[in-house]
Design a protein around this motif. Structure first.
Motif, short mmCIF file in Angstrom:
data_model
loop_
_atom_site.label_atom_id
_atom_site.label_comp_id
_atom_site.label_asym_id
_atom_site.label_seq_id
_atom_site.Cartn_x
_atom_site.Cartn_y
_atom_site.Cartn_z
N ARG A 221 -2.06 -18.58 -33.84
CA ARG A 221 -2.21 -19.23 -32.53
C ARG A 221 -3.55 -19.96 -32.43
O ARG A 221 -3.62 -21.13 -32.05
CB ARG A 221 -2.08 -18.19 -31.41
CG ARG A 221 -2.49 -18.66 -30.03
CD ARG A 221 -1.45 -19.63 -29.46
NE ARG A 221 -1.88 -20.28 -28.25
CZ ARG A 221 -1.64 -19.86 -27.02
NH1 ARG A 221 -0.99 -18.73 -26.83
NH2 ARG A 221 -2.06 -20.55 -25.99
N GLU A 222 -4.63 -19.26 -32.76
CA GLU A 222 -5.96 -19.85 -32.62
C GLU A 222 -6.15 -21.07 -33.51
O GLU A 222 -6.63 -22.11 -33.04
CB GLU A 222 -7.04 -18.82 -32.98
CG GLU A 222 -7.24 -17.74 -31.95
CD GLU A 222 -8.28 -16.71 -32.36
OE1 GLU A 222 -8.47 -15.76 -31.61
OE2 GLU A 222 -8.89 -16.86 -33.45
N HIS B 245 -3.63 -24.96 -30.06
CA HIS B 245 -4.63 -24.12 -30.73
C HIS B 245 -5.68 -23.62 -29.74
O HIS B 245 -5.81 -24.13 -28.63
CB HIS B 245 -5.31 -24.89 -31.88
CG HIS B 245 -6.09 -26.08 -31.42
ND1 HIS B 245 -7.32 -25.96 -30.83
CD2 HIS B 245 -5.80 -27.39 -31.44
CE1 HIS B 245 -7.76 -27.16 -30.51
NE2 HIS B 245 -6.86 -28.05 -30.87
N GLN B 246 -6.42 -22.62 -30.19
CA GLN B 246 -7.53 -22.04 -29.43
C GLN B 246 -8.69 -21.81 -30.39
O GLN B 246 -9.04 -20.67 -30.69
CB GLN B 246 -7.12 -20.72 -28.77
CG GLN B 246 -6.02 -20.85 -27.76
CD GLN B 246 -5.57 -19.49 -27.24
OE1 GLN B 246 -5.70 -18.47 -27.90
NE2 GLN B 246 -5.04 -19.49 -26.03
N TRP B 247 -9.29 -22.89 -30.86
CA TRP B 247 -10.34 -22.77 -31.86
C TRP B 247 -11.53 -22.00 -31.32
O TRP B 247 -11.89 -22.11 -30.15
CB TRP B 247 -10.79 -24.14 -32.33
CG TRP B 247 -9.74 -24.88 -33.09
CD1 TRP B 247 -8.67 -24.37 -33.75
CD2 TRP B 247 -9.66 -26.29 -33.26
NE1 TRP B 247 -7.94 -25.37 -34.34
CE2 TRP B 247 -8.52 -26.56 -34.05
CE3 TRP B 247 -10.44 -27.35 -32.84
CZ2 TRP B 247 -8.15 -27.85 -34.41
CZ3 TRP B 247 -10.07 -28.64 -33.21
CH2 TRP B 247 -8.94 -28.87 -33.98
N ASP B 248 -12.15 -21.24 -32.22
CA ASP B 248 -13.39 -20.55 -31.89
C ASP B 248 -14.51 -21.58 -31.75
O ASP B 248 -14.42 -22.69 -32.29
CB ASP B 248 -13.77 -19.57 -33.01
CG ASP B 248 -12.83 -18.38 -33.10
OD1 ASP B 248 -12.23 -18.01 -32.07
OD2 ASP B 248 -12.69 -17.83 -34.21
N GLU B 249 -15.56 -21.22 -31.05
CA GLU B 249 -16.75 -22.07 -30.93
C GLU B 249 -17.25 -22.41 -32.33
O GLU B 249 -17.39 -21.52 -33.18
CB GLU B 249 -17.84 -21.33 -30.15
CG GLU B 249 -19.11 -22.12 -29.96
CD GLU B 249 -18.97 -23.27 -28.97
OE1 GLU B 249 -19.72 -24.24 -29.11
OE2 GLU B 249 -18.11 -23.18 -28.07
#
Length: 183
Positions: free
Chosen positions: A99-100, A139-143
């Motif tokens: 997901r991310e 998507h949910q990318w990290d910083e």
């Protein structure tokens, strides 16, 4: 089966010290007793473990990503993957990473096996999952995470492997595990 219950090659830890304690990696130095009774030093990296996901679209294409990897100072094409958080279930990690990183959820999950990518200097294990019946959710990318999402047919992926465009070890190993299981 090739594995013996009592392994005559076992090395026994005599003592250990932490040489480096980083955010992700820990470096250990152990003194060990060898099978012949002599002693030796073993240095290795402790890693929390990871997952890699073979995500297949209805038309058979696979979801991959292109990401810059700092140690080699270049971008690589690889399957979605990521580190297992402390106490995290491996399938939950695979779901989270899919997901991310590439923005998909899957209705069907299959654990295909485990690989050990760096047995000479790390205890890292990577759990291999097949994700099917995908739905794109974003998507949910990290910083600080930057990547490109790709989809390749099996033939395109085979060509990318043959040409040297795909060299990532976990990707190659996961694909081999999947093929060995008829996927």
């Amino acid at each position: 089966m090739l594995i013996q219950n009592q392994d005559s090659l076992t090395e026994t830890q005599l003592d250990t010290e932490r040489v480096f304690d980083g955010i992700l990696l820990k470096v250990e130095r152990d003194h060990v007793r060898l099978p012949d009774g002599k002693t030796a030093v073993r240095e290795y990296i402790r890693h929390p473990g990871a997952v890699v996901v073979i995500a297949t679209l209805p038309d058979g294409r696979l979801i991959l990503e292109r990401q810059f990897r700092y140690p080699l100072r270049r971008s690589f094409i690889e399957l979605p993957a990521g580190k297992i958080d402390p106490g995290e279930d491996i399938e939950a990690c695979a779901r989270r990473e899919l997901r991310e990183e590439v923005g998909y959820e899957a209705a069907r999950w299959t654990h295909l096996g485990t690989l050990h990518p760096c047995i000479g200097y790390s205890d890292e294990r990577i759990e291999v999952f097949l994700a099917e019946d995908l739905t794109h959710v974003g998507h949910q990318w990290d910083e600080g995470e930057f990547l490109e999402v790709l989809s390749l047919s099996p033939a395109e992926l085979d060509a990318a492997v043959a040409s040297g465009d795909v060299t990532d070890g976990k990707t190659l190993s996961a694909l081999y595990i999947a093929r060995a299981r008829g996927i």
